[in-house]
Design a protein around this motif. Sequence first.
Motif, PDB file in Angstrom:
ATOM      1  N   LEU A   1      73.216  79.196  15.958  1.00  0.00           N
ATOM      2  CA  LEU A   1      72.112  78.607  15.198  1.00  0.00           C
ATOM      3  C   LEU A   1      71.108  79.706  14.877  1.00  0.00           C
ATOM      4  CD1 LEU A   1      71.552  75.317  17.195  1.00  0.00           C
ATOM      5  CD2 LEU A   1      72.811  75.612  15.070  1.00  0.00           C
ATOM      6  N   ASN A   2      70.543  79.631  13.685  1.00  0.00           N
ATOM      7  CA  ASN A   2      69.604  80.637  13.240  1.00  0.00           C
ATOM      8  C   ASN A   2      68.202  80.033  13.169  1.00  0.00           C
ATOM      9  OD1 ASN A   2      67.956  82.155  11.284  1.00  0.00           O
ATOM     10  ND2 ASN A   2      69.808  83.388  11.018  1.00  0.00           N
ATOM     11  N   TYR A   3      67.323  80.522  14.025  1.00  0.00           N
ATOM     12  CA  TYR A   3      65.951  80.024  14.093  1.00  0.00           C
ATOM     13  C   TYR A   3      65.248  80.132  12.743  1.00  0.00           C
ATOM     14  CZ  TYR A   3      61.001  79.769  15.262  1.00  0.00           C
ATOM     15  OH  TYR A   3      59.680  79.444  15.283  1.00  0.00           O
ATOM     16  N   ASN A   4      65.411  81.250  12.062  1.00  0.00           N
ATOM     17  CA  ASN A   4      64.719  81.463  10.791  1.00  0.00           C
ATOM     18  C   ASN A   4      65.191  80.521   9.694  1.00  0.00           C
ATOM     19  OD1 ASN A   4      62.964  83.511  11.668  1.00  0.00           O
ATOM     20  ND2 ASN A   4      64.610  84.999  11.514  1.00  0.00           N
ATOM     21  N   LYS A   5      66.380  79.942   9.851  1.00  0.00           N
ATOM     22  CA  LYS A   5      66.854  78.954   8.884  1.00  0.00           C
ATOM     23  C   LYS A   5      66.456  77.541   9.291  1.00  0.00           C
ATOM     24  CE  LYS A   5      70.498  81.706   6.964  1.00  0.00           C
ATOM     25  NZ  LYS A   5      71.849  81.766   6.470  1.00  0.00           N
ATOM     26  N   LEU A   6      66.378  77.280  10.587  1.00  0.00           N
ATOM     27  CA  LEU A   6      65.987  75.949  11.055  1.00  0.00           C
ATOM     28  C   LEU A   6      64.486  75.712  10.959  1.00  0.00           C
ATOM     29  CD1 LEU A   6      68.286  75.527  14.172  1.00  0.00           C
ATOM     30  CD2 LEU A   6      68.441  74.312  12.003  1.00  0.00           C
ATOM     31  N   LEU A   7      63.689  76.760  11.143  1.00  0.00           N
ATOM     32  CA  LEU A   7      62.233  76.604  11.133  1.00  0.00           C
ATOM     33  C   LEU A   7      61.705  75.989   9.840  1.00  0.00           C
ATOM     34  CD1 LEU A   7      59.497  76.923  12.506  1.00  0.00           C
ATOM     35  CD2 LEU A   7      59.447  79.276  11.634  1.00  0.00           C
TER      36      LEU A   7
ATOM     37  N   SER B   1      62.336  72.277   9.824  1.00  0.00           N
ATOM     38  CA  SER B   1      61.456  71.582  10.767  1.00  0.00           C
ATOM     39  C   SER B   1      60.035  71.488  10.228  1.00  0.00           C
ATOM     40  CB  SER B   1      61.458  72.326  12.108  1.00  0.00           C
ATOM     41  OG  SER B   1      60.632  71.677  13.022  1.00  0.00           O
TER      42      SER B   1
END
Length: 91
Positions: free
Chosen positions: A3-9, A12
Amino acid sequence: MELNYNKLLPISLWQYNYRADEGLTLELFQKTFGQVDGKHYYEKWTGYFNRNLWDMIAYFRGESENGQKFCDMLGKQVELYTQNRKRYEIQ
């Protein structure tokens, strides 16, 4: 699975901060899925799932084509949200 934080942020942030013109509207659902199915999915999105992304994504299990259409529609709105917020960044 990675999972990529910069894509999920941004997703969200969108979910908790989008404006009406950046949201998933009945019009967008009908444009994406057609009049009848669009209304059905929009009612699931707004009524049954109370605009919860994870529940709505899970709803499409077994319907990967429609699940991808939902994700594409969502992606466009998240991009709109992100572009609109860039105006407020400090240069």
